[in-house]
Design a protein around this motif. Sequence first.
Motif: not given
Length: 294
Positions: A22-40
């Motif tokens: 989970a720690i590793t994959s949190s760094q490779s979540v799709p670019a910020h443009a694809l995530l809402s503020p709540d997702d971030l």
Amino acid sequence: MASPDHLFGLRNSFYIGAYHAAITSSQSVPAHALLSPDDLLDRDAILYRSYIAIGSHQLVIGEIGPSAATPLQAIKLLALYLSGDAGNRESAVSRLRELLSDAATGSNPILRLMAGTIFMHERDYAEALKHTHSGGNMELLALNVQIYLQMHRADHAEKQLRVMQKLDEDHTLTQLANAWVDLVMGGCKIQEAYLIFQDLSEKYPTTCTILNGKALCSMHMGNFEDAEGLLLESLNKDAKDAETLANLTVCSLNLGKPATRYLNQLKLACPEHTLVKRMSSADDSFDRACQAMA
């Protein structure tokens, strides 16, 4: 059409106990443009909760600053509470009550989840349920199941499980909650719990959480040698995992093998663990009995 859940894999890794993943994959979540503020915010919440799960409390305390959002502040309080210092525990509970009493923050789901977790550790189950009983998401419902099982109220735990099953029967948390309830119910339900853990181990990477689940089922069925093998595999994954050490202590005693090493390791890794406290209480009772007979 519903938008894709970019955090599905991250959440699932956390649920099954794959904290490093989970720690590793949190760094490779799709670019910020694809995530809402709540997702971030959710991403960061899972990241820091994963660090807490592997014992990196000070990292979380150090990285979450005073200006961070309320959910992250709540997670910092959990790290502070679990850091091992009695003063920190009191401070964390006091600050937690302040956040919960604030109308602007008190209903936040992550804050309520952290409150339920901390008060469950305090064994103040009524206070824990005060903040979690209304549910709101799968994690809160799963925590309700855990709280009721600790209260020895399997009937209420089953009701919470049925709510989860209606919402999403295939959700990983629903499957885990089902297995927890089956373990407590005992009898033929133990085999059903084992099959749930077996199914999870076939779907996802094997973790200490899944291996301990299978081992508990094996012990309940009297298969202590099988359980020992599963627990040693878990120990190889994480030599400081508290549940593995606790279960190895119990398993070794049932096999007639020395358990002192595992118990001593547990005392070092998690001095507040229930088994450590029970063993210490038993030792004190024995000492008092010996003194009374002297």
